[in-house]
Design a protein around this motif. Sequence first.
Motif, PDB file in Angstrom:
ATOM      1  N   SER A 167      -2.324  -3.588   2.981  1.00 49.67           N
ATOM      2  CA  SER A 167      -2.605  -4.830   2.227  1.00 49.67           C
ATOM      3  C   SER A 167      -1.336  -5.487   1.759  1.00 49.67           C
ATOM      4  O   SER A 167      -0.309  -4.927   1.685  1.00 49.67           O
ATOM      5  CB  SER A 167      -3.495  -4.523   1.034  1.00 49.67           C
ATOM      6  OG  SER A 167      -2.957  -3.489   0.248  1.00 49.67           O
ATOM      7  N   PRO A 214      -2.365  -0.317  -4.522  1.00 51.02           N
ATOM      8  CA  PRO A 214      -3.420   0.334  -3.724  1.00 51.02           C
ATOM      9  C   PRO A 214      -2.882   1.562  -2.990  1.00 51.02           C
ATOM     10  O   PRO A 214      -1.699   1.616  -2.620  1.00 51.02           O
ATOM     11  CB  PRO A 214      -3.843  -0.750  -2.734  1.00 51.02           C
ATOM     12  CG  PRO A 214      -3.389  -2.028  -3.334  1.00 51.02           C
ATOM     13  CD  PRO A 214      -2.155  -1.698  -4.132  1.00 51.02           C
ATOM     14  N   THR A 238      -7.736   2.228  -0.697  1.00 56.31           N
ATOM     15  CA  THR A 238      -7.939   1.367   0.468  1.00 56.31           C
ATOM     16  C   THR A 238      -8.611   2.120   1.610  1.00 56.31           C
ATOM     17  O   THR A 238      -9.330   1.508   2.393  1.00 56.31           O
ATOM     18  CB  THR A 238      -6.615   0.759   0.962  1.00 56.31           C
ATOM     19  OG1 THR A 238      -5.704   1.807   1.258  1.00 56.31           O
ATOM     20  CG2 THR A 238      -6.019  -0.159  -0.094  1.00 56.31           C
ATOM     21  N   TYR A 282      -5.887  -1.076   7.100  1.00 53.31           N
ATOM     22  CA  TYR A 282      -6.013  -1.058   5.638  1.00 53.31           C
ATOM     23  C   TYR A 282      -4.742  -1.448   4.895  1.00 53.31           C
ATOM     24  O   TYR A 282      -4.716  -1.437   3.679  1.00 53.31           O
ATOM     25  CB  TYR A 282      -6.507   0.302   5.172  1.00 53.31           C
ATOM     26  CG  TYR A 282      -7.892   0.592   5.701  1.00 53.31           C
ATOM     27  CD1 TYR A 282      -8.976  -0.172   5.294  1.00 53.31           C
ATOM     28  CD2 TYR A 282      -8.092   1.602   6.636  1.00 53.31           C
ATOM     29  CE1 TYR A 282     -10.237   0.050   5.801  1.00 53.31           C
ATOM     30  CE2 TYR A 282      -9.361   1.841   7.147  1.00 53.31           C
ATOM     31  CZ  TYR A 282     -10.430   1.065   6.731  1.00 53.31           C
ATOM     32  OH  TYR A 282     -11.684   1.298   7.227  1.00 53.31           O
ATOM     33  N   MET A 307       0.840  -1.182   0.000  1.00 53.84           N
ATOM     34  CA  MET A 307       0.000   0.000   0.000  1.00 53.84           C
ATOM     35  C   MET A 307       0.881   1.239   0.000  1.00 53.84           C
ATOM     36  O   MET A 307       1.896   1.297   0.670  1.00 53.84           O
ATOM     37  CB  MET A 307      -0.897   0.012   1.232  1.00 53.84           C
ATOM     38  CG  MET A 307      -1.678   1.319   1.384  1.00 53.84           C
ATOM     39  SD  MET A 307      -2.628   1.479   2.902  1.00 53.84           S
ATOM     40  CE  MET A 307      -1.368   1.838   4.087  1.00 53.84           C
ATOM     41  N   GLN A 334      -7.059   1.540  -6.962  1.00 51.59           N
ATOM     42  CA  GLN A 334      -7.767   1.067  -5.772  1.00 51.59           C
ATOM     43  C   GLN A 334      -7.489   2.001  -4.600  1.00 51.59           C
ATOM     44  O   GLN A 334      -6.328   2.259  -4.268  1.00 51.59           O
ATOM     45  CB  GLN A 334      -7.340  -0.347  -5.412  1.00 51.59           C
ATOM     46  CG  GLN A 334      -8.033  -0.880  -4.179  1.00 51.59           C
ATOM     47  CD  GLN A 334      -7.480  -2.214  -3.703  1.00 51.59           C
ATOM     48  OE1 GLN A 334      -6.599  -2.801  -4.323  1.00 51.59           O
ATOM     49  NE2 GLN A 334      -7.982  -2.678  -2.583  1.00 51.59           N
ATOM     50  N   ALA A 349      -3.848   4.788  -0.013  1.00 51.21           N
ATOM     51  CA  ALA A 349      -4.685   5.400   1.019  1.00 51.21           C
ATOM     52  C   ALA A 349      -4.395   6.897   1.029  1.00 51.21           C
ATOM     53  O   ALA A 349      -3.256   7.311   0.817  1.00 51.21           O
ATOM     54  CB  ALA A 349      -4.381   4.793   2.390  1.00 51.21           C
TER      55      ALA A 349
END
Length: 183
Positions: free
Chosen positions: A183, A63, A91, A181, A1, A89, A65
């Motif tokens: 990943s 991904p 997250t 979150y 992430m 994506q 955030a």
Amino acid sequence: MSLIICPGIHEPNLTESFLAGLRSLPTNQKPENILIFPTQDYPAYSSGDILQFLRQNHSLSVPIAFISFSAGVVGAIAAAWGWQLLGGQITAFIALDGWGVPLIGNFPIHRLSHDYFTHWSSALLGSGEDSFYAAPSVEHLELWRQPQIVSGWWIHSLNGKTEQKTRITAAQFLTILLERYHS
């Protein structure tokens, strides 16, 4: 992430202080890549500039955030939608003092507020999932400058109907979310 930091309109040293506050806490999960949107070069509220920054500096396959603050919340939420439309994506989306900004998305959203009034009134525009507010309240910039010393309440949503409160610092709350979150 990966993590994209979208600061507000303030001196860059406040963002450095924010990151130092997060790093001061023990955590099992660290983002592999932290990108800081350069608000010294672009408006904090410009979703187009944030999205372009992501396109130039990040892969759609990894991904991401978002952590955003104040005016940065305005640009970051629209950039998150845009990134998702491009195939990326999201997250999690974490907004610190995004007062007056509607937060809606098909990804997890969390709010942190510098006082109870901001927490309560912001929830009218989308409360998201677990949230945090400072108690006692602190100045707006203090939430960003020193999250490790801002104490308050973590509001847990239980089964969508009831809430539970836990005493915690803003930095601890952020660390819990990042671990959740990762990943």
